[in-house]
Enzyme design. Structure first.
Site, PDB file in Angstrom:
ATOM      1  CG  ASN A  28      -0.701   2.406  11.206  1.00  0.00           C
ATOM      2  OD1 ASN A  28      -0.394   1.847  10.151  1.00  0.00           O
ATOM      3  ND2 ASN A  28      -1.338   1.781  12.175  1.00  0.00           N
ATOM      4  CB  SER A  58      -0.855   0.063   1.267  1.00  0.00           C
ATOM      5  OG  SER A  58      -1.721  -1.007   1.311  1.00  0.00           O
ATOM      6  CG  MET A  68      -4.446  -6.539   7.186  1.00  0.00           C
ATOM      7  SD  MET A  68      -5.798  -5.446   6.722  1.00  0.00           S
ATOM      8  CE  MET A  68      -5.998  -4.478   8.237  1.00  0.00           C
ATOM      9  CB  SER A  69      -0.108  -8.289   2.592  1.00  0.00           C
ATOM     10  OG  SER A  69       0.940  -7.450   3.025  1.00  0.00           O
ATOM     11  CG  HIS A  89      -3.199  -2.152  -3.420  1.00  0.00           C
ATOM     12  ND1 HIS A  89      -2.044  -2.841  -3.161  1.00  0.00           N
ATOM     13  CD2 HIS A  89      -3.714  -1.854  -2.225  1.00  0.00           C
ATOM     14  CE1 HIS A  89      -1.876  -2.946  -1.852  1.00  0.00           C
ATOM     15  NE2 HIS A  89      -2.888  -2.356  -1.261  1.00  0.00           N
ATOM     16  CE1 TYR A 108      -8.259  -5.540   1.753  1.00  0.00           C
ATOM     17  CE2 TYR A 108      -6.490  -6.285   3.195  1.00  0.00           C
ATOM     18  CZ  TYR A 108      -6.957  -5.448   2.194  1.00  0.00           C
ATOM     19  OH  TYR A 108      -6.102  -4.530   1.631  1.00  0.00           O
ATOM     20  CD  GLU A 109      -8.133  -7.376  -2.680  1.00  0.00           C
ATOM     21  OE1 GLU A 109      -8.443  -6.877  -3.756  1.00  0.00           O
ATOM     22  OE2 GLU A 109      -6.979  -7.796  -2.423  1.00  0.00           O
ATOM     23  CB  ALA A 125       1.758   0.002   4.505  1.00  0.00           C
ATOM     24  CG  HIS A 146      -4.762  -7.492   0.491  1.00  0.00           C
ATOM     25  ND1 HIS A 146      -4.872  -6.703  -0.625  1.00  0.00           N
ATOM     26  CD2 HIS A 146      -3.664  -7.069   1.164  1.00  0.00           C
ATOM     27  CE1 HIS A 146      -3.869  -5.825  -0.636  1.00  0.00           C
ATOM     28  NE2 HIS A 146      -3.114  -6.034   0.431  1.00  0.00           N
ATOM     29  CG  HIS A 158      -6.272   2.387   3.453  1.00  0.00           C
ATOM     30  ND1 HIS A 158      -5.296   1.415   3.598  1.00  0.00           N
ATOM     31  CD2 HIS A 158      -6.432   2.546   2.114  1.00  0.00           C
ATOM     32  CE1 HIS A 158      -4.891   1.015   2.402  1.00  0.00           C
ATOM     33  NE2 HIS A 158      -5.563   1.690   1.486  1.00  0.00           N
TER      34      HIS A 158
HETATM   35  N1  HPA Z   1      -2.760  -3.035  11.194  1.00  0.00           N
HETATM   36  C1  HPA Z   1      -2.915  -3.917  10.207  1.00  0.00           C
HETATM   37  N2  HPA Z   1      -2.526  -3.700   8.956  1.00  0.00           N
HETATM   38  C2  HPA Z   1      -1.939  -2.535   8.684  1.00  0.00           C
HETATM   39  C3  HPA Z   1      -1.738  -1.553   9.659  1.00  0.00           C
HETATM   40  C4  HPA Z   1      -2.181  -1.823  10.975  1.00  0.00           C
HETATM   41  O1  HPA Z   1      -2.057  -0.997  11.915  1.00  0.00           O
HETATM   42  N3  HPA Z   1      -1.122  -0.519   9.052  1.00  0.00           N
HETATM   43  C5  HPA Z   1      -0.942  -0.849   7.761  1.00  0.00           C
HETATM   44  N4  HPA Z   1      -1.446  -2.076   7.527  1.00  0.00           N
END
Ligand code: HPA
Length: 295
Positions: free
Chosen positions: A249, A39, A225-226, A70, A94-95, A122, A92, A263
């Site tokens: 973050n 991302s 998540m990847s 993406h 989650y998709e 990320a 992913h 996001h």
């Molecule tokens: N949690 C999960 N996935 C993420 C995060 C997060 O804080 N930041 C970027 N992808």
């Protein structure tokens, strides 16, 4: 969990081969390095010279990327003379895709001649010493969905790719971790370069405070998540793996905190570090030895 036919819910070897052949027939060079852009990190592909670009929607068997941030393009080209392929946008859990489908491009990379895979993402920082904008070299992972049987290798084994029970204690190539540290210090990036453990969750909801605290106690430095599914499939078929997390973050660990994961912050951090990451990845690739037999 699997249909009565015992068929894998993913793609067969022949389907992967068909996709690889479709792409190879449209290219004059075979890629040696495969890069997956996380991302906000899609710009890593922009540095490729002599680009040949395919939209995922035009490639036989490719799922479509549905995520904001993406691009959904496969970019072939050279980085400092090394032929590379770059996924701008990944798939992913989650998709809603079955996990075996998410990793199709990794097997296609293998069939096209890729030896080394560079995975980027990320991630949220769990380690309290980490700062937003840090880059974590992934030295190991915790595969949370795997604890519940959600593993890209679940289902009948494709022996043509690899063994039924692949080892994961060497998932992230240690020589490449050392090389990355060297390149990082040469470029003056040591003050934001870290090394740590990445934990994957299914998403798409971000973690609760209790979940972040638990993951940190379990030894995870970053959460996302990847990446892990791709690393497992790449190791299964004998490619070497190097992976990076951009800490986009700080995961929220404290009930008094006003911070909220979102996001947009993830994408913005990617933008800010993109140029340095591009330079880092290009220099790293120029220093790789291309000899699959020694991996
Ligand atoms: N949690 C999960 N996935 C993420 C995060 C997060 O804080 N930041 C970027 N992808």
């Amino acid at each position: 969990m699997f249909p009565e036919s015992n068929a894998a819910p993913g793609y067969t070897y022949d389907e992967c081969r068909a996709t690889a052949d479709w792409l190879s027939s449209r290219l004059s060079v075979r890629p040696l390095v495969g890069i997956v852009c996380g991302s906000g990190l899609g710009r890593l592909a922009d540095g490729l010279k002599d680009q040949v670009v395919f939209k995922y929607s035009d490639i036989p068997n490719f799922p479509k990327s549905t995520v904001h941030g993406h691009a959904g393009r496969l970019v072939f080209g050279t980085l400092k003379g090394t032929p590379c392929v770059c996924m701008q946008g990944r798939f992913h859990l989650y998709e809603g895709y079955p996990i075996q489908k998410i990793t199709l491009p990794i097997r296609v990379f293998k069939l096209m001649g890729v030896e080394t895979v560079i995975l980027t993402n990320a991630a949220g920082g769990l380690n309290q010493d980490y700062r937003v904008g840090d880059v974590m070299i992934i030295k190991d992972h915790i595969n949370m969905p795997g604890f519940a049987g959600i593993n890209p290798l679940a289902g009948p084994n494709e022996d043509k790719f690899g063994v039924r029970f692949p080892c994961m204690s060497d998932a992230y190539n240690r020589k490449l971790v050392r090389l990355a540290q060297e390149v990082g210090s040469e470029l003056g990036f040591s003050d934001f370069l870290r090394e740590g453990v990445y934990c994957v969750l299914g998403g798409p909801s971000f973690e609760t405070i209790a979940e972040c605290r638990m993951l940190n106690k379990l030894g995870a430095d970053a959460v996302g998540m990847s990446t892990v599914h791709e690393a497992i499939v790449a190791r299964h078929c004998g490619m070497r793996v190097f992976a990076l997390s951009l800490i986009s973050n700080q995961a929220v660990m404290d009930y008094e905190s006003e911070e909220r994961a979102n996001h947009e912050e993830v994408l913005q951090t990617g933008d800010e570090r993109a140029q340095q990451l591009e330079k880092f990845v290009a220099t790293f690739i120029s220093r790789l030895e291309h000899d699959a037999a020694t991996h």
